[in-house]
Design a protein around this motif. Structure first.
Motif, PDB file in Angstrom:
ATOM      1  N   ASN A  45     -23.461 -10.280  55.708  1.00 33.44           N
ATOM      2  CA  ASN A  45     -24.509 -10.241  54.680  1.00 33.44           C
ATOM      3  C   ASN A  45     -25.860 -10.769  55.174  1.00 33.44           C
ATOM      4  N   ILE A  46     -26.085 -10.737  56.504  1.00 35.71           N
ATOM      5  CA  ILE A  46     -27.385 -11.117  57.073  1.00 35.71           C
ATOM      6  C   ILE A  46     -27.771 -10.090  58.143  1.00 35.71           C
ATOM      7  N   PRO A  47     -29.059  -9.995  58.498  1.00 37.59           N
ATOM      8  CA  PRO A  47     -29.495  -9.066  59.542  1.00 37.59           C
ATOM      9  C   PRO A  47     -28.913  -9.435  60.909  1.00 37.59           C
ATOM     10  N   ALA A  48     -28.577  -8.394  61.664  1.00 43.00           N
ATOM     11  CA  ALA A  48     -28.015  -8.603  63.002  1.00 43.00           C
ATOM     12  C   ALA A  48     -28.322  -7.384  63.866  1.00 43.00           C
ATOM     13  N   PHE A  49     -28.092  -7.550  65.142  1.00 39.87           N
ATOM     14  CA  PHE A  49     -28.215  -6.453  66.094  1.00 39.87           C
ATOM     15  C   PHE A  49     -26.920  -6.349  66.876  1.00 39.87           C
ATOM     16  N   LYS A  50     -26.497  -5.091  67.105  1.00 38.61           N
ATOM     17  CA  LYS A  50     -25.285  -4.801  67.874  1.00 38.61           C
ATOM     18  C   LYS A  50     -25.663  -4.039  69.122  1.00 38.61           C
ATOM     19  N   PHE A  51     -25.060  -4.414  70.228  1.00 33.63           N
ATOM     20  CA  PHE A  51     -25.222  -3.687  71.487  1.00 33.63           C
ATOM     21  C   PHE A  51     -24.017  -4.040  72.336  1.00 33.63           C
ATOM     22  N   HIS A  52     -23.069  -3.120  72.430  1.00 39.05           N
ATOM     23  CA  HIS A  52     -21.793  -3.405  73.105  1.00 39.05           C
ATOM     24  C   HIS A  52     -21.168  -4.659  72.500  1.00 39.05           C
ATOM     25  N   GLY A  53     -21.127  -4.702  71.189  1.00 38.12           N
ATOM     26  CA  GLY A  53     -20.645  -5.864  70.448  1.00 38.12           C
ATOM     27  C   GLY A  53     -21.819  -6.538  69.756  1.00 38.12           C
ATOM     28  N   MET A  54     -21.512  -7.564  68.994  1.00 33.84           N
ATOM     29  CA  MET A  54     -22.582  -8.263  68.268  1.00 33.84           C
ATOM     30  C   MET A  54     -23.474  -8.996  69.267  1.00 33.84           C
ATOM     31  N   LEU A  55     -24.763  -8.876  69.043  1.00 35.29           N
ATOM     32  CA  LEU A  55     -25.749  -9.423  69.968  1.00 35.29           C
ATOM     33  C   LEU A  55     -26.370 -10.714  69.415  1.00 35.29           C
ATOM     34  N   ILE A  56     -26.964 -10.601  68.228  1.00 34.20           N
ATOM     35  CA  ILE A  56     -27.703 -11.730  67.665  1.00 34.20           C
ATOM     36  C   ILE A  56     -27.873 -11.517  66.158  1.00 34.20           C
ATOM     37  N   PHE A  57     -27.824 -12.586  65.402  1.00 30.90           N
ATOM     38  CA  PHE A  57     -28.019 -12.570  63.955  1.00 30.90           C
ATOM     39  C   PHE A  57     -29.228 -13.445  63.637  1.00 30.90           C
ATOM     40  N   TYR A  58     -29.870 -13.208  62.496  1.00 33.49           N
ATOM     41  CA  TYR A  58     -30.918 -14.122  62.043  1.00 33.49           C
ATOM     42  C   TYR A  58     -30.890 -14.173  60.519  1.00 33.49           C
ATOM     43  N   SER A  59     -31.270 -15.314  59.977  1.00 37.09           N
ATOM     44  CA  SER A  59     -31.220 -15.503  58.533  1.00 37.09           C
ATOM     45  C   SER A  59     -32.167 -16.630  58.136  1.00 37.09           C
ATOM     46  N   ALA A  60     -32.538 -16.634  56.857  1.00 34.04           N
ATOM     47  CA  ALA A  60     -33.474 -17.655  56.379  1.00 34.04           C
ATOM     48  C   ALA A  60     -32.812 -18.547  55.338  1.00 34.04           C
TER      49      ALA A  60
END
Length: 131
Positions: A47-62
């Motif tokens: 339920n937060i923004p994330a990036f995937k590239f060959h698996g989960m890469l990085i998430f960010y949230s406030a």
């Protein structure tokens, strides 16, 4: 009865729930990650923004007083230990206080590190399948 939590389906719908100043910071982080991981897919995960590239890469949230950068188990925390020493860091997240400038150079470097790390993991998995 407790109020039902919003289920986000887009990054925009997540970001738009915050005050304008926080929206701006989230967009800056989003663009910094996109620029440094151009092949990554933008998703909502947990339920937060994330990036995937060959698996989960990085998430960010406030949150009320900080923005969190969350990274799945990685060598990033050891590699950038000195740069992260000014921030509250847990086993999977870095808290960036809202009252301080965003460490964009650090976010850029950690994103590039994660891209490289995920590519190496993908290659290792591919090699093991061939054996």
């Amino acid at each position: 009865m407790p109020e039902e939590k919003t289920k986000f389906t887009t990054v925009e719908s997540y970001i738009n729930t915050f005050p304008e100043d926080v929206q701006f910071l989230l967009e800056v982080i989003r663009e910094t990650i996109k620029e440094n991981a151009p092949e990554a897919e933008e998703v909502i995960s947990y339920n937060i923004p994330a990036f995937k590239f060959h698996g989960m890469l990085i998430f960010y949230s406030a949150y009320k007083n900080h923005i969190s950068i969350s990274i799945p188990p990685s060598k990033v925390y050891d590699t950038f230990k000195d740069e992260l020493s000014d921030y509250k860091v847990s086993t999977s997240a870095i808290q960036l206080p809202l009252n301080r400038p965003l460490p964009l150079k650090l976010i850029k470097e950690m994103t590039r590190f994660r891209v490289k790390e995920n590519l190496e993991l993908a290659e290792t998995k591919k090699s093991k399948k061939k054996e």
